[in-house]
Design an enzyme around this catalytic site. Structure first.
Site, PDB file in Angstrom:
ATOM      1  N   SER A  33      -1.264  -0.482  -2.411  1.00 18.85           N
ATOM      2  CA  SER A  33      -0.878  -1.900  -2.280  1.00 18.85           C
ATOM      3  C   SER A  33      -1.383  -2.484  -0.958  1.00 18.85           C
ATOM      4  O   SER A  33      -1.884  -3.612  -0.928  1.00 18.85           O
ATOM      5  CB  SER A  33       0.629  -2.099  -2.443  1.00 18.85           C
ATOM      6  OG  SER A  33       1.328  -1.277  -1.575  1.00 18.85           O
ATOM      7  N   ASP A  53       0.047   1.133   7.277  1.00 20.61           N
ATOM      8  CA  ASP A  53      -0.875   1.203   6.139  1.00 20.61           C
ATOM      9  C   ASP A  53      -1.934   0.112   6.221  1.00 20.61           C
ATOM     10  O   ASP A  53      -3.120   0.337   5.944  1.00 20.61           O
ATOM     11  CB  ASP A  53      -0.107   1.058   4.819  1.00 20.61           C
ATOM     12  CG  ASP A  53       1.038   2.046   4.718  1.00 20.61           C
ATOM     13  OD1 ASP A  53       1.057   3.016   5.498  1.00 20.61           O
ATOM     14  OD2 ASP A  53       1.921   1.840   3.866  1.00 20.61           O
TER      15      ASP A  53
END
Ligand code: GLA
Length: 402
Positions: A141, A185
């Site tokens: 994602s 991330d």
């Protein structure tokens, strides 16, 4: 000028699929192709939202976005990996959260964020696909969010820098999608470097590259244990860390030393004390690990990874039996020559092992022989290379050209 992604690390069949879908759906070739990588975290888990340190590397699995600018305000998207489902919205109208399916929200959230930060642009036709396993803790994602931010930068020549693309992507995840994740991330997907891990200070957002020692393999093994309760448990852990920081009267657990912890932890609720102990010791381990990796010391690095896993299992309580079994199987194959630990948010997903390249076959063999027999699940194994961060895909190989 955006840095060029390393072509050898990109799956040309994937690029070709995206280009072909684009041409057959929109009637012309895309003007831009962008990639953003997934990541694996070598050490430093649940430290990012505590203002601490992480040591991830980007991997050679990516999200790819093909695009062309439009003259009107429409954004049209085709998601190859969701049976070519489409989404369409108008920049001049309110961009709403989609309740019936999640994937459009990552894209909508990034666009909403860019607009709210004052960037202006017109519409775009997009095709999206990727090969990062979804729901495995490898940040598919974040890669999608970063790829979309990077795409608008390229299409409209926006002067947005990498850190802001990452911060905007995190904002999309936090405020639009509703998962309270940290910045690791998105930052590694932007800043990854081929052949290196990145030591990231999640408070200052400074990044230092740490070269992977020669002949070292990063082997990711997906337990294929479906991650349950991830978002809710993640948010609980985050809240517990904030409560612990408040107890110590500091902005974040990054500011608590082990001495401070030991002198006061008896007065702290026992669950909160375990959570804080994980974060404080993990921060320390991560700083040490960056040094050991620089020195190519996989033996001591392996010890730190074992301590990290132990701490996630007993203090932070985010592992599951299948993951613990997988770690034990791999550890017995590598002995003290390298390390293995769960990676990512927890409650299933992947383990990462850092080993001399000559041990790859032994690790694969051990997983194939024992994991399914002990858990009933079949693992997937990915031998990865530390890869570059998000950017334009240029010089598309002949095989991938239309
Ligand atoms: C998820 C989050 C990250 C980080 C890790 C745990 O991947 O998105 O921000 O908190 O979990 O280290």
């Amino acid at each position: 000028m955006t840095k060029k992604a390393n072509q050898s690390l990109i799956d040309t069949a994937l690029v070709e699929r995206v280009q072909q879908t684009f041409a057959s759906s929109y009637g012309h070739a895309p003007t831009h192709l962008v990639q953003a990588p997934g990541r694996v975290n070598l050490i430093g888990e649940h430290t990012d939202y505590n203002g601490g340190f992480v040591l991830p590397c980007a991997i050679n699995y990516q999200t790819i976005v093909a695009s062309t600018a439009r003259k009107d305000n429409l954004i049209r998207i085709i998601a190859v990996d969701y049976d070519n489902q489409t989404d369409e919205f108008d920049l001049s109208q309110e961009i709403a959260f989609q309740h019936d399916r999640m994937w459009p929200n990552y894209i909508r959230g990034v666009v909403v964020g860019l607009l709210s930060r004052g960037w202006s642009f017109a519409g775009a036709d997009l095709v999206v696909s990727g090969n990062i396993p979804q729901g495995a803790g490898l940040s598919s994602s974040a890669a999608l969010e970063v790829a979309i931010g990077q795409t608008f930068k390229e299409l409209y020549d926006l002067a947005i820098n990498g850190v802001d693309i990452a911060l905007n992507a995190q904002q999309a995840e936090n405020d639009f999608v509703g998962c309270n994740s940290g910045i690791m991330d998105q930052m590694i997907s932007v800043k990854g470097e081929q052949g290196s891990a990145l030591m990231l200070d999640c408070r200052s957002l400074e990044a230092q590259s740490v070269a992977m020692p020669n002949n070292t393999a990063v082997v990711i093994v997906n337990s294929n244990k479906k991650r349950g309760l991830v978002d809710s448990e993640y948010n609980v852990r985050r809240f517990q860390c904030e409560q612990s920081a408040a107890f110590f009267k500091v902005p974040a657990l990054r500011d608590v030393t082990l001495d401070m912890f030991e002198s006061k932890s008896a007065e702290l609720d026992s669950v909160l004390a375990k959570r804080a102990h994980h974060v404080i010791t993990e921060n320390h381990r991560t700083q040490l690990a960056a040094e050991l990796l620089r020195q190519g010391d996989l033996v001591q690095m392996g010890q730190l990874m074992a301590e990290s896993h132990h701490s996630m299992r007993y203090d932070f309580e985010i592992t599951v039996p299948e993951i613990d079994i997988l770690v034990e199987i791999i550890k017995s194959a590598i002995g003290d020559r390298g390390g293995v630990r769960m990676t990512g948010g927890g409650f299933g997903g992947c383990v990462v092992s850092l080993i001399p390249a000559d041990l790859v076959d032994a690790v694969k063999g051990a997983v194939e022989e024992h994991y399914q027999q002990q858990t009933g699940l079949e693992a997937s194994i990915y031998v990865c290379q530390a890869s570059g961060g998000a950017g334009l895909i240029q010089d598309i190989p002949a095989s991938a050209r239309l």
